[in-house]
Design an enzyme around this catalytic site. Structure first.
Site, short mmCIF file in Angstrom:
data_model
loop_
_atom_site.label_atom_id
_atom_site.label_comp_id
_atom_site.label_asym_id
_atom_site.label_seq_id
_atom_site.Cartn_x
_atom_site.Cartn_y
_atom_site.Cartn_z
N GLY A 240 -4.64 18.52 -10.21
CA GLY A 240 -5.01 19.90 -9.93
C GLY A 240 -3.88 20.89 -9.73
N GLU A 275 -3.56 11.79 -9.77
CA GLU A 275 -3.95 11.95 -11.18
C GLU A 275 -3.46 13.28 -11.75
OE1 GLU A 275 -8.19 11.93 -10.68
OE2 GLU A 275 -8.32 9.78 -10.40
N PRO A 276 -2.15 13.52 -11.76
CA PRO A 276 -1.66 14.80 -12.28
C PRO A 276 -1.78 14.87 -13.80
CG PRO A 276 0.19 13.35 -11.88
CD PRO A 276 -1.05 12.60 -11.41
N GLY A 277 -2.11 16.02 -14.31
CA GLY A 277 -2.16 16.23 -15.76
C GLY A 277 -1.30 17.42 -16.14
N ARG A 278 -1.83 18.60 -15.86
CA ARG A 278 -1.19 19.84 -16.27
C ARG A 278 0.25 19.97 -15.77
NH1 ARG A 278 -4.28 24.44 -17.46
NH2 ARG A 278 -6.01 23.47 -16.35
N ARG A 314 -7.64 27.65 -24.89
CA ARG A 314 -7.66 28.15 -23.51
C ARG A 314 -7.89 29.66 -23.39
NH1 ARG A 314 -3.97 28.01 -20.44
NH2 ARG A 314 -5.12 27.50 -18.56
N TYR A 318 -11.16 30.22 -21.35
CA TYR A 318 -10.97 30.57 -19.94
C TYR A 318 -10.36 31.96 -19.75
CZ TYR A 318 -10.76 25.39 -19.83
OH TYR A 318 -10.99 24.05 -20.01
N CYS A 343 -13.10 33.76 -37.52
CA CYS A 343 -14.11 34.81 -37.53
C CYS A 343 -14.93 34.81 -36.25
CB CYS A 343 -14.99 34.66 -38.76
SG CYS A 343 -13.99 34.94 -40.23
N TYR A 372 -3.83 20.59 -22.23
CA TYR A 372 -5.09 21.23 -22.65
C TYR A 372 -4.86 22.13 -23.86
CZ TYR A 372 -6.17 19.33 -18.10
OH TYR A 372 -6.30 18.48 -17.04
C1 LIG Z 1 -8.81 16.82 -15.32
C2 LIG Z 1 -8.68 15.83 -14.23
C3 LIG Z 1 -7.44 15.60 -13.62
C4 LIG Z 1 -6.19 16.36 -13.98
O1 LIG Z 1 -6.21 17.67 -13.58
P1 LIG Z 1 -4.89 18.57 -13.72
O2 LIG Z 1 -5.31 19.88 -13.20
O3 LIG Z 1 -4.52 18.59 -15.14
O4 LIG Z 1 -3.83 17.95 -12.87
C5 LIG Z 1 -7.37 14.64 -12.65
N1 LIG Z 1 -8.46 13.93 -12.27
C6 LIG Z 1 -9.67 14.14 -12.82
C7 LIG Z 1 -10.81 13.32 -12.37
C8 LIG Z 1 -9.82 15.09 -13.81
O5 LIG Z 1 -11.02 15.30 -14.36
#
Ligand SMILES: *Cc1c(COP(=O)(O)O)cnc(C)c1O
Length: 420
Positions: A240, A275-278, A314, A318, A343, A372
Site C-alpha cells: 500500500g 506485500e509491497p508492490g508499487r 491508470r 483512476y 477512440c 500497474y
Molecule cells: C495489490 C495488493 C498489494 C500491493 O499493493 P501496493 O499498493 O502495490 O503495494 C498487496 N497485497 C494485496 C492483497 C493486494 O491486493
C-alpha cells in the site's frame, strides 16, 4: 531515486539512451531499470531491519514480468499472488513455493487446489466460505494448508476509491467484529493451520495514519484471539505504500513506515509479512512513446502520442497523473493536452499540461509506469500488446515481446456456419 536521467540533453535509462531502445524495439515500450528495482527492494528491506526476519512478498499484480520477478527472487523476495496465473509465473520466475502467499477474494476451487499441490507458504483466506472449501480440499489431499485470515479493518485509506480495500463496504477480508469467531471456527478444521491475520487497506497511500489505525486493530485482534486460546504466529501487513507520481511530491519514506511498524508490533511476537508492490516497481519504469502528430485544438493543441489507454490504463481508470517529459528537451515549454489514438475520450493522459515542446516523431516518456502499467495492458482497438525492456547498465533485453494485433487474431475463429 531512479536511474532515468538526462545526459547531454538525452534521457537515459541507466547507461542506455532511450532513442536507441525506441529505434531497435519500437514504441510504445515500457523500459525498466534493474538498478532502480534492486535499490527499491533493498531500501524496503532495510526499512524493516529492526524486525526479526520479516517475510517480504512482492505483489505480483504490480508488475508480473518474469524478468522482474526473477530479479526480486534474487533479492530474497517472495511473491504475493492473486490468481493461478500469477502463481504459475512466480514459480516459473524461480520463487520458492514456501515464499508464496495467495491472496484474493475469488480463488476458485482449481486455484486453491493448485496452491496446495504446489505447496505454497500461505493462503490469505478472505471469507469463512473460502476457509471451509480450502479445508475440504486439503483433507482430500491429506495436507494442512497454512492460512492467515484477512480482516477488513474498516479504515479509510484516503486513496482513490477504486484502490481502497479496507472500508466496510469493500469486498475484501472479513469484518473485524466477526474475525475472532471465524478464526476460531476455522482453526478447528483439520485441513487448515490457522496461523495468522492479514490486512491490506489499499494502494498509493499518501500517509501512514490509516495504516497505523489498521495495524492497531490487528494487534488488538491478535490479543483477543490468544486470550481465547487460539494460536497466532504470523501477521501479514499487506502493501500500500504510495510513490511520488509528480516531481517534488512528498510521500512517507519506507524508513518512516518501517519505524511505525517496528513501534506498533513490538510486543506482537509474530513473524511479520509484507506485500509491497508499487513502492518497489513504480518509479523503476517509464513508458516510452513517440509523438504521432500535434493537432490544433480550440484553446490548446492536442499532442497525439503512440501510447494509449490500452498500454497505460491508470489515467483513464483512476484519473491518475504521470509526469511526462521529452527524451530530448529543447528547453521550450508549452501547454497542451496529451492524448492517445484510441477512440475514447477517456484515452487522455493529461489536459492543459505544461510540457516540453514536441514535434511529430519526437520521443517522450510517461514516468512512474513500472507498477500497474504493462500488467493492465489490453489490446483494445486491436492495438496489440505493448513490449517491455529491462536495462542493466549499458545493456538491455526485451523481456516481453510486442504481441501484434495479428497474433491476437490468430486465436479467433469464424465458425463454418457463418461462411456462406
Ligand atoms: C495489490 C495488493 C498489494 C500491493 O499493493 P501496493 O499498493 O502495490 O503495494 C498487496 N497485497 C494485496 C492483497 C493486494 O491486493
Amino acid at each position: 531515486m531512479d536511474h532515468f536521467q538526462h545526459r547531454d540533453g538525452i534521457l537515459f535509462a541507466e547507461d542506455v539512451p532511450l532513442p536507441l531502445i525506441a529505434e531497435e524495439v519500437g514504441t510504445p515500450v515500457y523500459v525498466y531499470s534493474r538498478a532502480t528495482l534492486v535499490r527499491h527492494a533493498r531500501v524496503f528491506r532495510d526499512a524493516l531491519s529492526e524486525l526479526k526476519q520479516p517475510h517480504i512478498a512482492f505483489a505480483v499484480k504490480a508488475n508480473p514480468n518474469l524478468a522482474v520477478l526473477r530479479l526480486l527472487a534474487n533479492e530474497g523476495y517472495g511473491a504475493d499472488v492473486v490468481s493461478g496465473g500469477e502463481l504459475t509465473r512466480a514459480l516459473k520466475a524461480g520463487m520458492k513455493p514456501e515464499d508464496i502467499v495467495f491472496s484474493g477474494v475469488g480463488k476458485t476451487h482449481a486455484e486453491l487446489q493448485q496452491g496446495l499441490e504446489e505447496g505454497i507458504g500461505q493462503f490469505n483466506i478472505e471469507s469463512e466460505e473460502e476457509g471451509y472449501e480450502l479445508a475440504a480440499i486439503a483433507r482430500r489431499f491429506g495436507k494442512r494448508a497454512a492460512c492467515a485470515l484477512r480482516v477488513n479493518p474498516d479504515v479509510d485509506a484516503r486513496t482513490h476509491e477504486k484502490i481502497s480495500t479496507g472500508k466496510r463496504e469493500n469486498k475484501f477480508g472479513v469484518p473485524l467484529d466477526r474475525a475472532a469467531a471465524i478464526y476460531t471456527a476455522l482453526a478447528k478444521e483439520e485441513g487448515l493451520d490457522m496461523r495468522g491475520i492479514a490486512v491490506h487497506i489499499g494502494s498509493q497511500l499518501a500517509d501512514l495514519e490509516p495504516l497505523e489505525a489498521a495495524f492497531g486493530k490487528v494487534g488488538a485482534l491478535i490479543k483477543e484471539l490468544r486470550a481465547g486460546g487460539c494460536s497466532v504466529t504470523h501477521a501479514d501487513l499487506g502493501g500500500g505504500l504510495g510513490v511520488p507520481y509528480k516531481a517534488g511530491e512528498e510521500l512517507p519514506a519506507p524508513a518512516e513506515y518501517g519505524a511505525m511498524v517496528t513501534r506498533l508490533t513490538r510486543d506482537w511476537n509474530v513473524q511479520l509479512m509484507f506485500e509491497p508492490g508499487r513502492v518497489i516497481a513504480g518509479n523503476a519504469g517509464v513508458l516510452l512513446t513517440r509523438v504521432i502528430r500535434v493537432k490544433r485544438g480550440i484553446e490548446r493543441p492536442f499532442l497525439v502520442v503512440d501510447a494509449a489507454m490500452n498500454d497505460l490504463a491508470r489515467p483513464a481508470m483512476y484519473g491518475a497523473w504521470h509526469d511526462f517529459e521529452a527524451v530530448e528537451p529543447t528547453g521550450e515549454k508549452t501547454i497542451a493536452h496529451i492524448v492517445g489514438p484510441i477512440c475514447e475520450t477517456g484515452d487522455t493522459f493529461a489536459m492543459d499540461r505544461k510540457i516540453d515542446v514536441l514535434a511529430p516523431g519526437d520521443l517522450a516518456v510517461f514516468r512512474t509506469a513500472g507498477a500497474y502499467g504493462a500488467t493492465m495492458a489490453s489490446s483494445y482497438n486491436s492495438r496489440g500488446f505493448v513490449a517491455e525492456v529491462l536495462v542493466d547498465g549499458d545493456r538491455y533485453a526485451v523481456v516481453a515481446d510486442r504481441i501484434a494485433a495479428g497474433a491476437i487474431m490468430d486465436a479467433e475463429r469464424v465458425p463454418d456456419w457463418l461462411i456462406g
